[in-house]
Design an enzyme around this catalytic site. Structure first.
Site, PDB file in Angstrom:
ATOM      1  NE  ARG A  61       8.088 -16.151   6.745  1.00 14.74           N
ATOM      2  CZ  ARG A  61       8.148 -17.264   6.102  1.00 14.74           C
ATOM      3  NH1 ARG A  61       8.211 -16.938   4.963  1.00 14.74           N
ATOM      4  NH2 ARG A  61       8.743 -18.248   6.468  1.00 14.74           N
ATOM      5  CE1 TYR A 113       2.813   7.130  -4.517  1.00 11.28           C
ATOM      6  CE2 TYR A 113       3.451   4.755  -4.514  1.00 11.28           C
ATOM      7  CZ  TYR A 113       3.476   5.744  -3.824  1.00 11.28           C
ATOM      8  OH  TYR A 113       4.132   6.105  -2.725  1.00 11.28           O
ATOM      9  CG  ASP A 186      -3.018   0.946  -8.333  1.00 10.14           C
ATOM     10  OD1 ASP A 186      -4.022   1.231  -7.913  1.00 10.14           O
ATOM     11  OD2 ASP A 186      -1.700   1.362  -7.899  1.00 10.14           O
ATOM     12  CE  LYS A 211      -2.335   5.954  -0.927  1.00 12.69           C
ATOM     13  NZ  LYS A 211      -1.348   6.382   0.106  1.00 12.69           N
TER      14      LYS A 211
HETATM   15  N1  PLP Z   1      -1.078   3.025  -6.163  1.00  9.43           N
HETATM   16  C1  PLP Z   1      -1.628   4.160  -5.875  1.00  9.43           C
HETATM   17  C2  PLP Z   1      -2.478   4.650  -7.002  1.00  9.43           C
HETATM   18  C3  PLP Z   1      -1.112   5.168  -4.696  1.00  9.43           C
HETATM   19  O1  PLP Z   1      -1.331   6.228  -4.626  1.00  9.43           O
HETATM   20  C4  PLP Z   1      -0.406   4.476  -3.793  1.00  9.43           C
HETATM   21  C5  PLP Z   1       0.407   5.172  -2.582  1.00  9.43           C
HETATM   22  O2  PLP Z   1      -0.080   6.350  -2.783  1.00  9.43           O
HETATM   23  C6  PLP Z   1       0.247   3.210  -3.985  1.00  9.43           C
HETATM   24  C7  PLP Z   1       0.071   2.430  -4.982  1.00  9.43           C
HETATM   25  C8  PLP Z   1       1.075   2.542  -2.962  1.00  9.43           C
HETATM   26  O3  PLP Z   1       0.632   2.227  -1.846  1.00  9.43           O
HETATM   27  P1  PLP Z   1       1.066   1.945  -0.346  1.00  9.43           P
HETATM   28  O4  PLP Z   1       1.589   3.139   0.204  1.00  9.43           O
HETATM   29  O5  PLP Z   1       0.070   1.425   0.448  1.00  9.43           O
HETATM   30  O6  PLP Z   1       2.381   0.966  -0.762  1.00  9.43           O
END
Ligand code: PLP
Length: 398
Positions: A61, A113, A186, A211
């Site tokens: 963990r 997001y 991100d 992704k």
């Molecule tokens: N950042 C982006 C650009 C995303 O498109 C997503 C999810 O679609 C996330 C973060 C969140 O990722 P997760 O679904 O792995 O938590």
């Protein structure tokens, strides 16, 4: 995990050869250490580790697990980061970043997001963390005011969803650093193959590894990368929130990374071919893709990206109904809200990712009802083009 400097090696090589951790039997990849804890011969040996004199697996963990270490070495090498930490999801990575580095306020540049937006708009303010939004992306004057007021974390995505806008990472970093603020990017849509935010001046880079890094729509994971000094404050949060990645998923993700470069090159060339072919189609008002010269961020894309990615957005002349009709007629593009997998996917932002926003708010963000966002997969591009042409033909028939 830190990785040795590997000057000159390309991303495809790094993805295969960056793991320093080896098992005892010479396996070419780190096996799954499907274990909760690690035993020690005596108290002195245990204390060596718990008191920080020696780094060794202790408790999974905590993120102390050889399978995770091996994955993190590869991820760090790909982003040219000193350290990478793997999380149970992209959102786990993002929320841990905000909790550990967001106390002096967070400014979010441009579109992000939906889960990230909800954290910033709702949950973090409930915890007393001040959050700010500059919807236009990098607005230097507005950002300057916020930095002068003491905000110390600048957060952005580039390219953004679903309008594929770009933010100039180097310019934001230069401005933020003058005030001692951190910049976190991100980079999920770009992947380290197409863009390396740390080399452009960002301090921290994050991915939803669910992704492109995972790439097969079969795992959920996240990653944060940067210097050891900056990631250190995140350590107790990841440990105590209990959101380190599991060794099973770490192994699956490590396997995926070995083909990341190949996959992303294919996503890039297919998406560019689709964007070019669809541009000028009478049923399509606009094609949003950073690789097109018509894209407002094209020059910036050429500067800060090596490839333009697998995501593109088509805006249909016929609006909401036309876009929905095309989505319904597609057979190789499945309707689903994710991206980055081997299979092509399609979503209509106004009915899915951005359905909760008012029409007015969507307009403010440049999201129109006639948009379809495509995640271009690894199928033969001729088949994907035929699928699109066939679906669009149904508009002419009605
Ligand atoms: N950042 C982006 C650009 C995303 O498109 C997503 C999810 O679609 C996330 C973060 C969140 O990722 P997760 O679904 O792995 O938590």
């Amino acid at each position: 995990m830190s990785h040795p400097q590997s000057p000159g090696l390309g991303a495809a090589t790094l993805a295969i050869h960056s793991q320093q951790q080896k098992d005892a039997f010479g396996s070419p990849h780190m096996p799954i250490y499907d274990t909760t804890t690690f035993t020690y011969p005596d108290t002195a040996a245990l204390l060596e580790v718990t008191e920080g004199h020696r780094r060794a697996p202790l408790y999974s963990r905590y993120g102390h697990n050889p399978t995770l270490y091996a994955l993190e070495e590869t991820l760090a090498a790909l982003e040219e980061a000193e350290v990478a930490w793997a999380f149970s999801s992209g959102m786990a990575a993002i929320s841990t970043l905000f909790l550990s580095h967001g106390q002096s306020g967070i400014v979010c540049l441009g579109e992000v997001y939906g889960g990230t937006l909800s954290l910033l708009e709702q949950q973090l303010p409930e915890l007393g963390i001040n959050t700010h939004f500059l919807l236009e992306g990098h607005d230097p004057d507005a950002l300057e005011n916020l930095l002068e007021s003491g905000v110390r974390l600048v957060y952005l995505e580039t390219p953004t969803n679903p309008t594929l806008r770009l933010v100039d990472i180097a310019a934001v970093a230069e401005q933020a650093h003058r005030h001692g603020a951190l910049v976190a990017v991100d980079s999920t849509f770009a992947t380290p193959i197409n863009q390396q935010p740390l080399t452009l001046g960002a301090d921290i880079v994050l991915h939803s590894a669910t992704k492109y890094l995972g790439g097969h729509s079969d795992l959920t994971a996240g990653v944060v990368m940067g210097s050891a000094k900056l990631l250190d404050p995140m350590w107790p949060w990841r440990q105590n929130l209990g959101c380190a990645l599991s060794p099973q998923i770490a192994s699956l993700l490590s396997r995926s990374l070995r083909t990341l470069s190949l996959r992303v090159q294919r996503h890039n060339t297919s998406a560019l071919a689709i964007a070019e072919t669809m541009s000028g189609h009478p049923a399509i008002a606009r094609v949003l893709y950073p690789g097109l010269a018509s894209h407002p961020g094209h020059h910036l894309a050429c500067r800060q990206m090596r490839g333009f990615g697998g995501m593109l957005t088509l805006e249909f002349v016929g609006g909401r109904n036309a876009a929905a009709k095309v989505a319904d007629q597609l057979t190789l593009f499945a309707i689903a809200p994710s991206l980055g997998g081997a299979e092509s996917l399609v979503t209509q932002p106004c009915t899915t990712s951005h359905a909760d926003l008012s029409a007015e708010e969507r307009k403010r963000r440049g999201i129109t009802d006639g948009m379809l966002r495509l995640s271009v997969g690894l199928e033969d591009v001729e088949d994907l083009l035929n699928d699109l042409h066939h679906a669009i033909t149904t508009l002419e028939e009605s």
